[in-house]
Design a protein around this motif. Sequence first.
Motif, PDB file in Angstrom:
ATOM      1  N   VAL A 109       0.991  -1.332  -0.005  1.00  0.00           N
ATOM      2  CA  VAL A 109      -0.034  -0.084  -0.131  1.00  0.00           C
ATOM      3  C   VAL A 109       0.926   1.164  -0.063  1.00  0.00           C
ATOM      4  O   VAL A 109       2.093   1.129   0.240  1.00  0.00           O
ATOM      5  CB  VAL A 109      -0.985   0.026   1.144  1.00  0.00           C
ATOM      6  CG1 VAL A 109      -1.884  -1.215   1.057  1.00  0.00           C
ATOM      7  CG2 VAL A 109      -0.205   0.189   2.714  1.00  0.00           C
ATOM      8  N   LYS A 110       0.330   2.215  -0.539  1.00  0.00           N
ATOM      9  CA  LYS A 110       0.957   3.603  -0.771  1.00  0.00           C
ATOM     10  C   LYS A 110       0.642   4.317   0.525  1.00  0.00           C
ATOM     11  O   LYS A 110      -0.363   4.239   0.859  1.00  0.00           O
ATOM     12  CB  LYS A 110       0.712   4.141  -1.646  1.00  0.00           C
ATOM     13  CG  LYS A 110       1.150   3.808  -3.084  1.00  0.00           C
ATOM     14  CD  LYS A 110       0.757   4.358  -4.243  1.00  0.00           C
ATOM     15  CE  LYS A 110       1.704   5.375  -4.944  1.00  0.00           C
ATOM     16  NZ  LYS A 110       1.320   5.750  -6.262  1.00  0.00           N
ATOM     17  N   ARG A 120       5.480   6.383  -0.087  1.00  0.00           N
ATOM     18  CA  ARG A 120       6.352   5.474   0.280  1.00  0.00           C
ATOM     19  C   ARG A 120       5.610   4.127   0.049  1.00  0.00           C
ATOM     20  O   ARG A 120       4.186   4.655   0.299  1.00  0.00           O
ATOM     21  CB  ARG A 120       6.904   5.336   1.456  1.00  0.00           C
ATOM     22  CG  ARG A 120       7.621   6.299   1.683  1.00  0.00           C
ATOM     23  CD  ARG A 120       8.946   5.921   1.294  1.00  0.00           C
ATOM     24  NE  ARG A 120      10.166   6.995   1.482  1.00  0.00           N
ATOM     25  CZ  ARG A 120      10.619   6.926   2.620  1.00  0.00           C
ATOM     26  NH1 ARG A 120      10.393   6.203   3.848  1.00  0.00           N
ATOM     27  NH2 ARG A 120      11.681   8.127   3.092  1.00  0.00           N
ATOM     28  N   LYS A 121       5.857   3.112  -0.602  1.00  0.00           N
ATOM     29  CA  LYS A 121       4.889   1.967  -0.634  1.00  0.00           C
ATOM     30  C   LYS A 121       5.676   0.964   0.397  1.00  0.00           C
ATOM     31  O   LYS A 121       6.767   0.836   0.485  1.00  0.00           O
ATOM     32  CB  LYS A 121       5.213   1.440  -2.082  1.00  0.00           C
ATOM     33  CG  LYS A 121       4.150   0.304  -2.599  1.00  0.00           C
ATOM     34  CD  LYS A 121       4.499   0.150  -3.921  1.00  0.00           C
ATOM     35  CE  LYS A 121       3.746  -0.937  -4.615  1.00  0.00           C
ATOM     36  NZ  LYS A 121       4.077  -1.124  -5.829  1.00  0.00           N
ATOM     37  N   ILE A 122       4.568   0.414   1.323  1.00  0.00           N
ATOM     38  CA  ILE A 122       5.056  -0.711   2.286  1.00  0.00           C
ATOM     39  C   ILE A 122       4.152  -1.906   2.104  1.00  0.00           C
ATOM     40  O   ILE A 122       3.280  -1.918   1.271  1.00  0.00           O
ATOM     41  CB  ILE A 122       4.942  -0.131   3.544  1.00  0.00           C
ATOM     42  CG1 ILE A 122       3.415   0.341   3.950  1.00  0.00           C
ATOM     43  CG2 ILE A 122       5.889   1.203   3.808  1.00  0.00           C
ATOM     44  CD1 ILE A 122       3.145   0.676   5.096  1.00  0.00           C
ATOM     45  N   ARG A 187      -4.935   1.963   0.842  1.00  0.00           N
ATOM     46  CA  ARG A 187      -3.631   3.032   0.979  1.00  0.00           C
ATOM     47  C   ARG A 187      -3.984   3.780   2.359  1.00  0.00           C
ATOM     48  O   ARG A 187      -4.750   3.649   2.971  1.00  0.00           O
ATOM     49  CB  ARG A 187      -3.658   4.124  -0.378  1.00  0.00           C
ATOM     50  CG  ARG A 187      -4.900   4.982  -0.061  1.00  0.00           C
ATOM     51  CD  ARG A 187      -4.634   6.173  -1.176  1.00  0.00           C
ATOM     52  NE  ARG A 187      -5.898   6.156  -2.130  1.00  0.00           N
ATOM     53  CZ  ARG A 187      -6.035   6.720  -3.038  1.00  0.00           C
ATOM     54  NH1 ARG A 187      -5.120   7.623  -3.627  1.00  0.00           N
ATOM     55  NH2 ARG A 187      -7.310   7.067  -3.636  1.00  0.00           N
TER      56      ARG A 187
ATOM     57  N   THR B 296       4.551  -0.321  -9.445  1.00  0.00           N
ATOM     58  CA  THR B 296       5.723  -0.329  -8.933  1.00  0.00           C
ATOM     59  C   THR B 296       5.983  -1.642  -8.241  1.00  0.00           C
ATOM     60  O   THR B 296       4.818  -2.325  -7.639  1.00  0.00           O
ATOM     61  CB  THR B 296       5.857   0.669  -7.684  1.00  0.00           C
ATOM     62  OG1 THR B 296       4.791   0.654  -6.773  1.00  0.00           O
ATOM     63  CG2 THR B 296       5.961   2.054  -8.261  1.00  0.00           C
ATOM     64  N   GLU B 298       8.916  -2.578  -6.024  1.00  0.00           N
ATOM     65  CA  GLU B 298       9.384  -2.432  -4.816  1.00  0.00           C
ATOM     66  C   GLU B 298       9.224  -1.266  -4.115  1.00  0.00           C
ATOM     67  O   GLU B 298       8.696  -0.446  -4.541  1.00  0.00           O
ATOM     68  CB  GLU B 298      11.060  -2.676  -4.977  1.00  0.00           C
ATOM     69  CG  GLU B 298      12.002  -3.048  -5.950  1.00  0.00           C
ATOM     70  CD  GLU B 298      12.002  -2.317  -7.258  1.00  0.00           C
ATOM     71  OE1 GLU B 298      12.186  -3.393  -8.337  1.00  0.00           O
ATOM     72  OE2 GLU B 298      11.613  -1.319  -7.711  1.00  0.00           O
ATOM     73  N   VAL B 299       9.509  -1.141  -2.944  1.00  0.00           N
ATOM     74  CA  VAL B 299       9.432  -0.279  -1.960  1.00  0.00           C
ATOM     75  C   VAL B 299      10.330   0.854  -2.591  1.00  0.00           C
ATOM     76  O   VAL B 299      11.503   0.650  -2.871  1.00  0.00           O
ATOM     77  CB  VAL B 299       9.682  -0.367  -0.482  1.00  0.00           C
ATOM     78  CG1 VAL B 299       9.488   0.676   0.288  1.00  0.00           C
ATOM     79  CG2 VAL B 299       9.074  -1.845   0.029  1.00  0.00           C
ATOM     80  N   ASN B 300       9.545   2.279  -2.740  1.00  0.00           N
ATOM     81  CA  ASN B 300      10.533   3.230  -3.216  1.00  0.00           C
ATOM     82  C   ASN B 300      11.662   3.539  -2.335  1.00  0.00           C
ATOM     83  O   ASN B 300      11.638   3.559  -1.073  1.00  0.00           O
ATOM     84  CB  ASN B 300       9.491   4.514  -3.273  1.00  0.00           C
ATOM     85  CG  ASN B 300       8.682   4.562  -4.490  1.00  0.00           C
ATOM     86  OD1 ASN B 300       8.839   3.610  -5.339  1.00  0.00           O
ATOM     87  ND2 ASN B 300       7.829   5.620  -4.733  1.00  0.00           N
ATOM     88  N   TRP B 329      -1.712  -0.942 -11.020  1.00  0.00           N
ATOM     89  CA  TRP B 329      -1.941  -0.131  -9.883  1.00  0.00           C
ATOM     90  C   TRP B 329      -3.127   1.038 -10.461  1.00  0.00           C
ATOM     91  O   TRP B 329      -2.559   1.924 -10.978  1.00  0.00           O
ATOM     92  CB  TRP B 329      -0.743   0.285  -9.242  1.00  0.00           C
ATOM     93  CG  TRP B 329      -0.925   0.873  -7.926  1.00  0.00           C
ATOM     94  CD1 TRP B 329      -1.446   2.210  -8.024  1.00  0.00           C
ATOM     95  CD2 TRP B 329      -0.635   0.530  -6.795  1.00  0.00           C
ATOM     96  NE1 TRP B 329      -1.523   2.497  -6.384  1.00  0.00           N
ATOM     97  CE2 TRP B 329      -1.001   1.153  -5.760  1.00  0.00           C
ATOM     98  CE3 TRP B 329      -0.217  -0.859  -6.469  1.00  0.00           C
ATOM     99  CZ2 TRP B 329      -0.801   1.080  -4.306  1.00  0.00           C
ATOM    100  CZ3 TRP B 329      -0.017  -1.152  -5.027  1.00  0.00           C
ATOM    101  CH2 TRP B 329      -0.221  -0.138  -4.130  1.00  0.00           C
TER     102      TRP B 329
END
Lengths: 202, 624
Positions: A109-110, A120-122, A187, B296, B298-300, B329
């Motif tokens: 999720v962002k 960030r995406k985790i 998100r 995306t 991977e994690v940024n 997405w």
Amino acid sequence: MERSSMKFHGDDLNLEATELRLGLPGSEEPEKQAPQSSRNNKRASPEMAEHCRTTSNKKASLLGAGNCDVQDGAPPTKTQVVGWPPVRSYRKNNMQTKKTEADISGVYVKVSVDGAPYLRKIDLKVYKSYPELLKALEDMFKLTIGSYSEREGYNGSDYAPTYEDKDGDWMLVGDVPWNMFVCSCKRMRIMKGSEARGLSCL
Amino acid sequence: MREDPVSEMSEDDDRSPPSDLGGPASVTVSSNKTRNCTGVCGSGSSSIEFQAPYPDQVLENVLESVLYFLTSRRDRSAASLVCKSWYRAEALTRSELFIGNCYAVSPRRATRRFTRVRSMSIKGKPRFADFNLMPTNWGAYFTPWVAAMAKAYPWLEKVYLKRMSVSDDDLALLSESFPGFKELVLVCCEGFGTSGLAVVASKCRQLRVLDLIESEVMDDDVDWISFFPESQIYLESLTFDCVECHVNFEALEKLVIRSPSLKKLRLNRLVSIGQLYRLMIRAPQLTHLGTGSFSTLEVNAQGEQEPDYISAFSASKSLVCLSGFRDIWSDYLPAIYPVCANLTNLNFSYANINPDQLKSVICYCGNLQIFWVLDSICDEGLQAVAAKCKELRELRVFPVDPSEDAEGPVSEVGLQAISEGCRNLQSILYFCQRMTNAAVIAMSKNCPDLVVFRLCIMGRLRPDHLTGEPMDEGFGAIVRNCKKLTRLAVSGLLTDRAFGYIGKYGKLVRTLSVAFAGDSDMGLKYVLEGCPKLEKLEIRDSPFGDAALSSGLHHYYNMRFLWMSSCKLSRQGCREIARALPHLVVEVMKTDLEAEVGDYVETLYMYRSLEGPRDDTPQSVEIL
């Protein structure tokens, strides 16, 4: 197996009793086709693939033949038939791959933070509980969120973590049990200031 | 979606004249005349030697010059039948050779007759191979073809293969044998891996096009993209969306940077949207783009900003064809808004998007002609398409859940809407769980230009879900009202009456697909007796037997193939066909290698051939 005795009359052939399949007896598995390997397409031996295919195909044709002429309107048995519906294996694999990947590789999720220029995406699957998640967010974004209380939300903190769920509603992180959160969170947004306090009071 | 290569390769495709043949003059000896022919009109390099100006020879040279411009296969075929000298002249001037069934003619025979071929197209397995209905080692090997071509056609430039079994060695031979090789297109092929691709990349110095479409590519752990040499700067099209292994992104980026002619780029689903961005800004001239995962992966990294995807799409002013979206997405969907107005071709068939998400895009797509999509958009999404896409020519709706018991988010409602909104529709493939005759009839009346009508009601034997009637009347209306129809796929509960309609009205039908339909032999008889143009007939799980089979004896030599599986055929019946028609190869496939199956034939695949039985059959195939 006498195929000539196969008739197209909607007889109750009880095909399931005589079917060949790859699973153990008693396991009610849908039809397995020849091993489809979209993610693991390293070279396999052709004989293996051939065997699997012919076994499964026979089963399907028994079913196919038996179900062919159902005149009395009874619905055909719901077991899968090889090659039906006619969607290419390549396409089927691609849809399936997505499902399994979601299970295996996590729930991404962002996360956005009010006032910060980036997202960030985790992966929520990495965390086992809310405290873990909140700690990680604090570390990641260099802010203090504090702890959640049912009555007062995140009072005492400048930030409140919120999330959008499957229905499009914005909720406070912590409102629902952890597992439900992981499943429904689309998100996250870490709100700031008065807005945060307002939400926390709900 | 790429302009469907199948329709590009269809029988009624009149191509534009091939590019200048160039090359050395080839010397042909025919009867007692010797002459140099170039077959090129006005190229400036023709050297026509007259020993003594035979009137015949002058005529033949003129004929060759004229025939050079003849591009349609059918016209060429007709020309070659006029007389021997026309036959010879046509053979010398045919530069594009299309082999619809790789077993209908041998490589040797083909290369002997046509000596100046620049482009080869070969089709192998029948379509039902896609659905696991054939043994994996059935055949359709490219090996004997490439071996013959290597000797006969040193100036070969293009190879197009569909449903062929291609090995890495084949690709290696291909790469070594044709110094001017320019285009390789592999559709639904298998048998090779990234090592084969590496050889092609490194050795085909003139390569312009490398398109891998829905093919199975094995992962040999070879970084094939890196094998394109620095001197490779001519690439125009690179399609690898079906390759399921990581490509070296840095190498890919460098390749794109040094390929100013690159117009078509289709990435696989292991390319992230961030990587897509980097490639797009290097190649704003693209006309066809396959976007890869569109998410995306991977994690940024810390502090990394998300690129401005919208600006990348805005800069791509030439984009007309968009596909990919493998792991979409949906937040990123707005990025494509800037290009929507120019799109003629949009492939969302791997994008699991809901009606609202679809609407947010389609409202900009007024010029769309080809649209592939998943049924996740529901009837509501199709209504939006119908409202906006007035130029739609081709629609394909695929199921998210390809099983019989699934929910079925699209129905007759969507079909009806499309028929009312998209009057110029020519081709439709529609998967659904429920349908009505009324909607199908409506489409037959609203869309008179339909050439391809393929309806797949996924539940077997399902009737009209409102009236409970069979789907006979709907399909009947299609063949009756759509006067240009050449391809038809039927489904749902169908009686012999439906086939009666097809036989009576389907006079132009060339391809027919039947599954779980019909009551008796009469069904098949109607079709075989009534459809003079029928070339490809594929039937599964329908109660047609030997009597029906023999009713087609008068027609089988005019067909490319007949497929019948899980019907009511016996070996005796099939053997009689084989005896009656010596130029028909009658293949019977056994599904159980051990058991004696008696007289029942599980799968029949028969096709006309000049060569007689092939010698590369697997154990499970017997030729009667």
